[in-house]
Design an enzyme around this catalytic site. Structure first.
Site, mmCIF file in Angstrom:
data_model
loop_
_atom_site.group_PDB
_atom_site.id
_atom_site.type_symbol
_atom_site.label_atom_id
_atom_site.label_comp_id
_atom_site.label_asym_id
_atom_site.label_seq_id
_atom_site.Cartn_x
_atom_site.Cartn_y
_atom_site.Cartn_z
ATOM 1 N N HIS A 7 0.830 -1.208 0.000
ATOM 2 C CA HIS A 7 0.000 0.000 0.000
ATOM 3 C C HIS A 7 0.866 1.260 0.000
ATOM 4 C CE1 HIS A 7 -4.429 -0.821 0.617
ATOM 5 N NE2 HIS A 7 -3.922 -2.024 0.483
ATOM 6 N N VAL A 60 1.031 3.828 -3.668
ATOM 7 C CA VAL A 60 0.289 5.095 -3.643
ATOM 8 C C VAL A 60 1.215 6.292 -3.876
ATOM 9 C CG1 VAL A 60 -1.242 6.584 -2.284
ATOM 10 C CG2 VAL A 60 -1.506 4.101 -2.184
ATOM 11 N N GLY A 112 4.655 6.029 -3.546
ATOM 12 C CA GLY A 112 6.011 5.523 -3.592
ATOM 13 C C GLY A 112 6.415 5.053 -2.206
ATOM 14 N N ASP A 127 7.732 5.660 0.655
ATOM 15 C CA ASP A 127 8.195 6.824 1.420
ATOM 16 C C ASP A 127 7.579 6.898 2.818
ATOM 17 O OD1 ASP A 127 5.589 7.505 0.826
ATOM 18 O OD2 ASP A 127 6.052 9.515 0.071
ATOM 19 N N SER A 142 4.563 7.165 3.675
ATOM 20 C CA SER A 142 3.405 8.056 3.798
ATOM 21 C C SER A 142 2.175 7.340 4.333
ATOM 22 C CB SER A 142 3.095 8.724 2.458
ATOM 23 O OG SER A 142 2.925 7.771 1.431
ATOM 24 N N ILE A 161 -4.456 -2.051 -6.137
ATOM 25 C CA ILE A 161 -5.060 -3.142 -6.893
ATOM 26 C C ILE A 161 -6.300 -3.632 -6.155
ATOM 27 C CG2 ILE A 161 -4.727 -5.481 -7.795
ATOM 28 C CD1 ILE A 161 -3.012 -3.492 -9.215
ATOM 29 N N HIS A 211 0.518 -13.575 -1.438
ATOM 30 C CA HIS A 211 -0.737 -14.150 -0.936
ATOM 31 C C HIS A 211 -0.542 -15.555 -0.381
ATOM 32 C CE1 HIS A 211 -3.247 -11.291 -3.704
ATOM 33 N NE2 HIS A 211 -2.656 -10.672 -2.702
ATOM 34 N N THR A 260 -1.516 -23.496 4.488
ATOM 35 C CA THR A 260 -0.171 -23.038 4.881
ATOM 36 C C THR A 260 -0.066 -21.521 4.868
ATOM 37 O OG1 THR A 260 0.670 -23.156 2.605
ATOM 38 C CG2 THR A 260 0.878 -25.148 3.953
ATOM 39 N N ASP A 316 5.830 -19.934 0.854
ATOM 40 C CA ASP A 316 6.289 -20.979 -0.063
ATOM 41 C C ASP A 316 5.573 -20.822 -1.398
ATOM 42 O OD1 ASP A 316 3.709 -21.873 0.425
ATOM 43 O OD2 ASP A 316 4.327 -23.536 1.713
#
Length: 326
Positions: A68, A72, A74, A76, A78, A161, A191, A248, A253
């Site tokens: 995130h 948004v 970069g 940094d 924020s 996304i 994920h 898992t 993995d």
């Protein structure tokens, strides 16, 4: 030469700094803190280890927090800023977590290296360590990011996304950040760890009377869909979570890719990777070779962690991650 271990480490660090090519203001360096805060990586890793021992869900949260942040404004820091109208206050950020890990690491570093290490670098290191601590590859990350002063809630939704995106929509977002198709597939491997709220995949089900869920997405494995419906019926809010990867979700993995191929990718965006010929080949390759996945992950993680960085005279080094300097 009879040097004890601490002196030897310092000697090697000094030589490394002297031999490393000079950096321009736009460059990052793996030796950025070699003189100013040589124990930064050990201190951050120790913080992540201690926090994860108390809350095993934190590695997934730290990875998502970094995504995130970088997507948004970069990389940094924020996303760490508190206050009305900040990225952190946006509706799309309400399920983010892991902030306390970065805050604790920052307070510790302010004791040993005051005013030196940016919150942006701490977040990158914490996310890197989260992967390693759950069984993933260790990635040497260049450092030297500075913290951004701008954080706007209105910039969150257009830059992240969504789980309902098509592959073309995901590629558009990634390419706008300088990331590739391979980066999309490799970084989706995040994920493999963590939890997801039922609301993150509710569009794959129909909700009936009394909040009961009925599978509506034919690409979902029938048994897996039935289990999700049982877990989430009546709970498509932020109070109910499931493992983002069946079986898992606490281990980093390549099981994620095997799941995606058999209809057990939790999110709609996961299913897109198996359905499209442009990405399915890579999904199949990663599913069969964990070492290849780890190598691709390391390359793509470094590219993600370099998106929109601020260096040199840009931004600031915050003394507290949730607040701008005064």
């Amino acid at each position: 030469m009879n040097l004890n271990r601490p002196l030897l480490i310092l000697f090697v660090s000094l030589v490394s700094v002297l031999l490393w090519p000079p950096c321009s203001s736009s460059d990052l360096s793996p030796y950025f803190y070699a003189l100013s805060c040589p124990n930064v990586e050990l201190l951050v890793k120790g913080t992540v280890q201690s926090a994860t021992a108390l809350d095993p869900t934190l590695p997934g949260k730290l990875l998502r927090l970094l995504f995130h942040d970088c997507m948004v404004e970069g990389c940094d820091g924020s996303v760490l800023l508190q206050g009305n109208g900040t990225e952190r206050s946006a509706p799309e950020s309400k399920t983010l977590g892991g902030f306390q890990v970065v805050d604790v690491a920052k307070r510790l570093l302010e004791i040993f290296c005051p005013g030196t290490v940016s919150c942006a670098d701490i977040l990158v290191l914490a996310a890197r360590d989260a992967v390693e601590l759950t069984g993933g590859p260790s990635v040497a990350v260049p450092l030297g990011r500075r913290d951004g002063r701008v954080s706007s809630a209105s910039k969150v939704l257009p830059n992240i996304i969504d789980t309902t995106f098509t592959l073309d929509e995901m590629l558009h977002h990634f390419s706008s950040k300088g990331l590739s198709l391979e980066d999309l597939v490799a970084l989706s491997g995040a994920h493999t760890i963590g939890l997801a709220h039922c609301s993150a995949f509710s569009e794959r089900f129909d909700e009936g009377p009394n909040g009961t869920w009925t599978p509506a997405d034919a690409s979902l494995d029938r048994g897996y869909a039935a289990e999700l419906a049982r877990r989430c019926s009546g709970g498509a809010d932020e109070s109910v979570t499931v493992g983002i990867e069946p079986g898992t979700s606490s281990v980093f993995d390549n099981q994620y890719y095997r799941n995606v191929l058999v209809g057990k990718g939790l999110l709609g965006s996961d299913a897109q990777l198996a359905a499209d010929s442009r990405t399915r080949r890579m999904v199949e390759a990663f599913s069969g070779n964990q070492e290849d996945f780890f190598r691709s992950w390391a390359r793509s993680f470094l590219r993600l962690a370099s998106v929109g960085v601020k260096t040199g005279g840009e931004g600031e080094i915050r003394t507290s991650c949730p607040q701008r300097n005064r």
